[in-house]
Design a protein around this motif. Structure first.
Motif, PDB file in Angstrom:
ATOM      1  N   GLN A   1      -7.699  -0.902  14.656  1.00 50.06           N
ATOM      2  CA  GLN A   1      -8.591  -0.403  13.603  1.00 50.06           C
ATOM      3  C   GLN A   1      -9.312  -1.545  12.889  1.00 50.06           C
ATOM      4  OE1 GLN A   1      -5.600   1.865  11.420  1.00 50.06           O
ATOM      5  NE2 GLN A   1      -6.436   3.787  12.206  1.00 50.06           N
ATOM      6  N   PHE A   2      -9.232  -2.734  13.463  1.00 51.28           N
ATOM      7  CA  PHE A   2      -9.932  -3.875  12.867  1.00 51.28           C
ATOM      8  C   PHE A   2     -11.423  -3.608  12.725  1.00 51.28           C
ATOM      9  CE2 PHE A   2     -12.458  -7.763  13.620  1.00 51.28           C
ATOM     10  CZ  PHE A   2     -12.115  -8.483  12.485  1.00 51.28           C
ATOM     11  N   TRP A   3     -12.011  -2.881  13.688  1.00 49.90           N
ATOM     12  CA  TRP A   3     -13.455  -2.618  13.639  1.00 49.90           C
ATOM     13  C   TRP A   3     -13.831  -1.823  12.393  1.00 49.90           C
ATOM     14  CZ3 TRP A   3     -15.607   2.289  13.626  1.00 49.90           C
ATOM     15  CH2 TRP A   3     -14.742   3.344  13.940  1.00 49.90           C
ATOM     16  N   ILE A   4     -12.914  -0.991  11.895  1.00 52.37           N
ATOM     17  CA  ILE A   4     -13.177  -0.244  10.668  1.00 52.37           C
ATOM     18  C   ILE A   4     -13.176  -1.188   9.476  1.00 52.37           C
ATOM     19  CG2 ILE A   4     -12.390   1.610   9.140  1.00 52.37           C
ATOM     20  CD1 ILE A   4     -11.076   2.923  11.555  1.00 52.37           C
ATOM     21  N   ARG A   5     -12.185  -2.060   9.418  1.00 53.65           N
ATOM     22  CA  ARG A   5     -12.086  -3.020   8.313  1.00 53.65           C
ATOM     23  C   ARG A   5     -13.276  -3.971   8.316  1.00 53.65           C
ATOM     24  NH1 ARG A   5      -6.799  -2.859  10.575  1.00 53.65           N
ATOM     25  NH2 ARG A   5      -6.921  -4.925  11.553  1.00 53.65           N
ATOM     26  N   ASN A   6     -13.588  -4.486   9.491  1.00 54.09           N
ATOM     27  CA  ASN A   6     -14.664  -5.457   9.626  1.00 54.09           C
ATOM     28  C   ASN A   6     -16.035  -4.847   9.315  1.00 54.09           C
ATOM     29  OD1 ASN A   6     -16.538  -6.648  12.321  1.00 54.09           O
ATOM     30  ND2 ASN A   6     -16.042  -7.930  10.590  1.00 54.09           N
TER      31      ASN A   6
ATOM     32  N   PHE B   1      -8.796  -3.388   0.911  1.00 52.69           N
ATOM     33  CA  PHE B   1      -8.628  -1.947   0.674  1.00 52.69           C
ATOM     34  C   PHE B   1      -8.567  -1.195   2.008  1.00 52.69           C
ATOM     35  CE2 PHE B   1     -10.697   2.228   0.354  1.00 52.69           C
ATOM     36  CZ  PHE B   1      -9.845   2.855  -0.546  1.00 52.69           C
ATOM     37  N   LEU B   2      -9.481  -1.505   2.906  1.00 51.79           N
ATOM     38  CA  LEU B   2      -9.507  -0.847   4.210  1.00 51.79           C
ATOM     39  C   LEU B   2      -8.305  -1.243   5.065  1.00 51.79           C
ATOM     40  CD1 LEU B   2     -13.314  -1.114   5.075  1.00 51.79           C
ATOM     41  CD2 LEU B   2     -12.057   0.915   4.323  1.00 51.79           C
ATOM     42  N   LYS B   3      -7.790  -2.447   4.838  1.00 50.99           N
ATOM     43  CA  LYS B   3      -6.621  -2.892   5.596  1.00 50.99           C
ATOM     44  C   LYS B   3      -5.382  -2.082   5.209  1.00 50.99           C
ATOM     45  CE  LYS B   3      -4.410  -7.162   7.160  1.00 50.99           C
ATOM     46  NZ  LYS B   3      -4.357  -8.639   7.018  1.00 50.99           N
ATOM     47  N   ARG B   4      -5.317  -1.661   3.949  1.00 54.48           N
ATOM     48  CA  ARG B   4      -4.214  -0.800   3.532  1.00 54.48           C
ATOM     49  C   ARG B   4      -4.364   0.603   4.093  1.00 54.48           C
ATOM     50  NH1 ARG B   4      -4.751  -3.926  -1.316  1.00 54.48           N
ATOM     51  NH2 ARG B   4      -6.199  -2.414  -2.212  1.00 54.48           N
TER      52      ARG B   4
END
Length: 233
Positions: free
Chosen positions: A159-164, A149-152
């Protein structure tokens, strides 16, 4: 302060081994690590320590590596590969629990020295074993879906830090809630249960933040093609 600074080093060593497995063995190494981490985390959780003035169990750092691994798989190979890793970890934990309970049933020889130690380590209360299995399955699958969901919403590489962090912090909250809710329900008074829940989650929160640089390093290894890195719809 020994436990505090040594715990920091211990967490870094755990995450460094994830990168080593991935660097040498690629995606296969990540799957191997999932099985290894689920077993070791559930052995370490038996040991109780004091850290930052709080009573805590070990296993949080090792358990946190499992979430890092599923995030790496999700990021680079897609949701289905991450889900395979979740099932691998669950079945590894389940098989270890069942097999070691059967091992304890064998009558030891009179010269045996291991039965007592094995019994201490593997005689998990059914309530604790159930809590661990349920928490793992619920939180890991939640992590996979929140990450997608965050990857979309945040698809850029930087922005990987947000997804992770977003997926791990939320799923670790559910993991702590499910595990402590099942394993310690009726065992401790409510106020003590709350303290255990808060301290356990705070340690997992810290580990989740700490794993982010290692996730970025993993992204630079074993470049995948566009088909592998596409976002699952």
């Amino acid at each position: 302060m020994f436990n505090e600074w040594f715990g920091f080093i211990f967490a870094l060593v755990n995450f460094a081994f994830v990168l080593l497995f991935y660097r040498i063995f690629g995606k296969t190494g990540l799957f191997v690590w999932i099985g290894l981490s689920t077993v070791l985390a559930n052995l370490q959780v038996i040991k109780t320590i004091e850290i930052f003035g709080m009573t805590a169990t070990l296993g949080n750092a090792m358990y946190g590596t499992a979430f890092l691994v599923t995030d790496i798989l999700n990021e680079k190979y897609g949701k289905e590969e991450a889900k395979k890793a979740v099932w691998l970890g669950f079945l590894t934990l389940l098989s270890m629990t069942v097999i070691m309970q059967m091992v304890l049933l064998f009558k030891p020889h009179e010269i045996d020295m291991a039965q007592g130690a094995l019994s201490t380590i593997f005689s998990f209360l059914p309530q604790i074993a159930l809590g661990s299995l349920a928490a793992y399955l619920a939180s890991q699958f939640l992590d996979v879906y929140i990450f997608q969901f965050l990857k979309r919403k945040f698809p850029k590489d930087n922005q990987f830090w947000i997804r992770n962090n977003g997926s791990t912090i939320i799923s670790q909250f559910i993991d702590t809630l499910v595990f402590t809710g099942i394993a310690f329900a009726g065992v401790f008074p409510f106020n003590e249960w709350i303290q255990i829940f808060i301290t356990t989650y705070l340690l997992k929160f810290f580990v989740a933040i700490l794993d982010t640089p290692f996730g970025y390093l993993a992204k630079k290894m074993h470049k995948t093609n566009k088909a592998n890195t596409s976002i699952d719809q």
